[in-house]
Design a protein around this motif. Structure first.
Motif, PDB file in Angstrom:
ATOM      1  N   UNK A 656       0.889  -1.292   0.069  1.00  0.00           N
ATOM      2  CA  UNK A 656       0.055  -0.025  -0.136  1.00  0.00           C
ATOM      3  C   UNK A 656       0.787   1.178   0.069  1.00  0.00           C
ATOM      4  N   UNK A 657       2.049   1.179   0.809  1.00  0.00           N
ATOM      5  CA  UNK A 657       2.916   2.569   0.743  1.00  0.00           C
ATOM      6  C   UNK A 657       3.343   2.560  -0.530  1.00  0.00           C
ATOM      7  N   UNK A 658       3.918   1.591  -1.024  1.00  0.00           N
ATOM      8  CA  UNK A 658       4.356   1.750  -2.637  1.00  0.00           C
ATOM      9  C   UNK A 658       3.315   2.417  -3.538  1.00  0.00           C
ATOM     10  N   UNK A 659       2.115   1.822  -3.595  1.00  0.00           N
ATOM     11  CA  UNK A 659       0.993   2.624  -4.295  1.00  0.00           C
ATOM     12  C   UNK A 659       0.688   4.127  -4.121  1.00  0.00           C
ATOM     13  N   UNK A 660       1.021   4.303  -2.493  1.00  0.00           N
ATOM     14  CA  UNK A 660       0.694   5.645  -2.102  1.00  0.00           C
ATOM     15  C   UNK A 660       1.916   6.477  -2.745  1.00  0.00           C
ATOM     16  N   UNK A 661       3.234   5.985  -2.672  1.00  0.00           N
ATOM     17  CA  UNK A 661       4.189   6.861  -3.037  1.00  0.00           C
ATOM     18  C   UNK A 661       4.228   7.107  -4.781  1.00  0.00           C
TER      19      UNK A 661
END
Length: 849
Positions: A656-661
């Protein structure tokens, strides 16, 4: 019995024959010849007549099924007469108590039989009492046999029956000529009618002399010859399925008995030819591939020359000088003069070798000819360019298998197998006649069928190469089809498309392409429960071949490791992997990301390590932590770990953090949350956490799309509220310490969503959202107060249509009553219902004032 009519003696068989072909007005003469002066039937049942005591009361029971069987047998043979009312012991008439309604029985026959059959009835008085005749006409030459399309009693649909003497028999392949050809007298008298057609046929390609079954395929071919304008037909199927034999039997049948046959153009058949391009064959006695003694063609011009030569067009030496255009011109002239059936066997020996088979040029020539000449091709692959002009040759049915197995045992002079061994042969051969022959042939070299079957598995590489290799070599060079087959071979069990996509890491389109190119020749497809969709597998013989030929594929070891990890239900990390995984994890924690990636990606590591879900997850997290992140490889690793069963919370947070970044958290973040929420292996707390995140993304996306797509925005907002509620229920179930935060989120999302509806005067949207909350199957009394407060706020709005508002309140009240004990406790439901009724009263009072 013989009687005298005028000066000529007449036999009862002549009278019966006249009756069934319509030359006799009634059955009185035939009955007189079958009975004595007392009305006793003194002639035993025979090929043209049968006695029954009563016509059946029911048209669906076992007895009626037996009558249908007898009707089909008579029609498929010489015609016949069923005489109802004959007492079984006294042989006197007068026994039938059921009136035979000819219109009713013909209507029933139209419902049950595969094609129309018109029978007639007649009542004849005898000295012993009346009898009722059911008169069945014969089937004429080249008209396909008749059979039932439904089960009736214990009699199964699709079986073909014939009459031999006084018996009804199930037809076998050896009866093909009798069923389709010209039939001599039922009483054995020879006829001099010559219905043969000039032909040029080689020796039969079959090892087993007697033809077995395949009546459905034969029927399709005969129907195409007589009733279709298509000038060509493709007989296709898997290697060893019997295509050449079926084509040869049809050609032989027409050569022997096709003299009266007319095609759609109204022309009789002038010639039957059979030519073959088969370069090799499998010797079932040795299981070895042998070269054919000769082949008729190696290119398109060879095909044209062979047809002209066998048609005696001109001297063979002269044909050798013809150019391709001259050959086609000669064929055009020939097909104007003669109506032929031409079998071109194994044409795909050319097409799979990238040679022109001349099919399109021949097709054009045939369509322009007035004779109606037909070409029957046999090939292994499905003719995608002519799907409507193709007939598939399937494996043998259970009945055909048993008959063929017995014939093989007789041919090879070996004892018949027991039930278990017979079943092993059926499964191991995939019901392919050539494989069955080879397996039984191996019994000659062994002491038992167990040994023969082991020999088939261990020492039959050549046989399997013959059955499969041609099609395997034709698969696309991207190897996706081969990788798919390798995966199914390793699984050795049916798999869904979702599982295959996970293992192979194919896109949906890539998997669809791989299935499409392997489906006809290799795959077995079975329907599932509608959720997983079709299930894909390969047969035992196919699996043995794939195992022998797929180990050299570049991805084989990786696929094998992924399948093993997928099948490992515990998903435990092997002890030998732990030190390396721990080192990589330490590198990641200390910021040495590239070291972690290098360690986990070393080329010398085995596939079993690289494809382990724990390794894939850690590698994905490493790619995601790079600056900038390697989004493509990180997603690939995360997807891989997920598909292999990795269920650790930390990886999905990193995803999820990857997609947010990457600023793709709405679309891809929703997909990640859906994976967690919709999959097994996650505990209630984890699912609750990701449901709450899913609700958050849906709410944010609803705000973004409100102007561009209002309806989509409403849908997303409604799903967001429901998912917040479901998250709370799961958190409550998992006794989450943050349960209070979950409840506050539900209260807030309900309030915001309902007030938004009121703000834009969307009363229907307000109540639709409210009612959707009642879809949960858990008691949610704790949200009663906030829901009641929101409903009360309806009265704060100026709503013109008070009647519609009152109707929606009444409907909501009804749904709350239905939800009593499920969504709300009975006490909470009564409270809620009372508040709604109070609101309704307030609206009524306001309307009066």
């Amino acid at each position: 019995m013989v009687t005298t009519t005028g000066n000529s003696p007449k036999h009862y068989s002549d009278a019966l024959h006249s009756l069934v072909i319509g030359d006799a007005p009634d059955g009185e003469e035939a009955i007189a010849l079958l009975t004595d002066e007392y009305g006793k039937f003194v002639v035993d049942e025979g090929p043209l007549h049968d006695y029954k005591d009563e016509y059946p009361f029911s048209s669906s029971d076992h007895y009626f099924g037996g009558i249908l069987r007898l009707i089909c047998a008579f029609h498929n043979s010489y015609g016949g007469v069923i005489i109802f009312g004959v007492h079984d012991k006294t042989r006197l008439g007068g026994k039938n108590r059921v009136l035979i309604d000819s219109e009713k029985i013909n209507r029933k026959l139209r419902e049950i039989l595969c094609r129309p059959l018109e029978i007639s009835t007649s009542r004849v008085e005898t000295a012993g009492g009346p009898v009722d005749l059911l008169i069945v006409p014969p089937r004429w030459t080249m008209i396909p046999p008749i059979y039932t399309m439904k089960d009736v009693g214990d009699y199964k649909k699709g079986k073909i029956y014939l009459r031999r003497g006084a018996e009804v028999l199930t037809a076998t392949g050896g009866d093909l000529s009798f069923l389709y050809g010209h039939r001599a007298s039922a009483f054995g008298e020879q006829e001099t009618v010559d219905l043969s057609v000039p032909s040029s046929l080689p020796p039969s390609p079959a090892t087993i002399e007697e033809f077995v079954g395949r009546f459905t395929v034969v029927e399709r071919i005969i129907a195409w010859i007589t009733a279709s304008r298509d000038p060509r037909l493709f007989l296709w199927g898997q290697g060893g399925s019997g295509k050449s034999t079926i084509a040869y039997e049809c050609a032989t049948l027409l050569a022997d008995s096709g003299g009266t046959l007319k095609n759609k153009n109204g022309n009789k058949l002038d010639r039957v030819l059979y030519i073959s391009g088969k370069a090799t064959y499998l010797d079932p006695t040795t299981g070895k591939i042998q070269n054919t003694a000769s082949r008729d063609f190696d290119n398109a011009e060879d095909i044209y020359r062979t047809i002209l030569a066998l048609s005696n067009w001109t001297e063979p030496e002269k044909l050798e000088t013809y150019t391709k255009d001259e050959l086609l011109d000669a064929l055009a002239e020939l097909f104007e003069l003669e109506a032929q059936l031409i079998v071109i066997d194994d044409v795909d020996t050319l097409t799979t070798s990238k040679k022109d088979a001349g099919m399109e040029e021949l097709f054009v020539t045939l369509t322009r000819a007035r004779s109606g000449t037909k070409v029957l091709y046999t090939q292994r692959g499905f003719p995608s360019f002519a799907p409507n002009a193709s007939v598939e040759v399937p494996g043998l049915t259970d009945g055909e298998f048993q008959q063929f197995l017995a014939l093989c045992c007789t041919k090879f002079k070996v004892p018949p197998p027991g039930a278990d061994d017979a079943n092993s042969i059926k499964m191991g051969s995939e019901r392919r006649p050539l494989a069955i022959e080879t397996m039984v042939g191996m019994r000659r070299l062994t002491a038992t069928y167990t040994d023969a079957l082991r020999r088939w598995k261990e020492n039959s590489s050549e046989a399997r190469q013959y059955l499969f290799n041609r099609e395997y070599q034709q698969l696309n060079t991207d190897d996706r089809g081969r990788h798919l087959l390798a995966t199914l071979a390793i699984f050795n069990a049916p798999q869904s498309a979702e599982t295959l996509r996970s293992i192979l890491q194919f896109s949906p389109e890539q998997l669809e392409d791989a299935i499409a190119e392997t489906r006809d020749m290799f795959l077995t497809v079975t329907s599932s429960d509608g959720i997983k969709g079709d299930l894909f597998s390969i047969g035992p013989a196919t699996r043995l071949f794939i195992e022998e030929n797929s180990k050299q594929l570049d991805r084989y070891s990786s696929i094998e490791a992924r399948v093993q990890h997928f099948k490992d239900a515990s998903k435990h990390t092997p002890a030998s992997f732990i030190p390396l995984i721990d080192r990589a994890a330490r590198n990641l924690r200390t910021g040495n990301i590239n070291d972690a990636i290098s360690l986990l990606s070393r080329r010398d590591l085995p596939s079993a390590f690289k494809e382990h879900p724990e390794v894939q997850a850690l590698l994905g997290e490493s790619y995601a932590m790079l600056t900038p992140p390697n989004v493509t490889d990180a997603r690939k690793c995360f997807e891989s770990a997920f598909s292999l069963g990795h269920r650790r919370y930390q990886m999905y947070l990193a995803w999820l953090e990857l997609e947010k970044t990457n600023r793709t958290e709405f679309k891809n973040g929703i997909e990640v949350c859906m994976k967690v929420v919709g999959s097994t292996g996650f505990d209630a707390k984890t699912k609750a956490s990701f449901l709450r995140r899913l609700a958050k993304y849906q709410s944010m996306l609803a705000n973004e799309t409100e102007l561009a797509s209002p309806q989509e925005s409403v849908r997303l907002r409604q799903e967001s509220v429901i998912n917040n509620l479901k998250a709370y229920i799961l958190a409550r179930l998992g006794k989450d310490v943050y349960i209070h935060d979950y409840k506050e989120r539900v209260d807030l999302s309900i309030t915001i969503a309902l007030r938004r509806c009121l703000r834009v005067d969307d009363i229907d949207g307000f109540f639709d959202l409210f009612e959707s909350l009642l879809s949960v199957d858990q008691v949610i009394d704790e949200f009663g107060p906030v829901l009641i407060e929101r409903v009360k706020e309806v009265l704060t709005r100026e709503i013109a249509n008070k009647r519609a508002l009152s109707a929606r309140l009444a409907r909501l009240n009804g749904k709350i009553g239905q939800a009593a004990g499920v969504v709300f406790s009975k006490e909470a439901s009564r409270t809620f219902s009372g508040e709604i009724k109070s609101l309704q009263n307030s609206i009524s009072e306001a309307a009066k004032s």
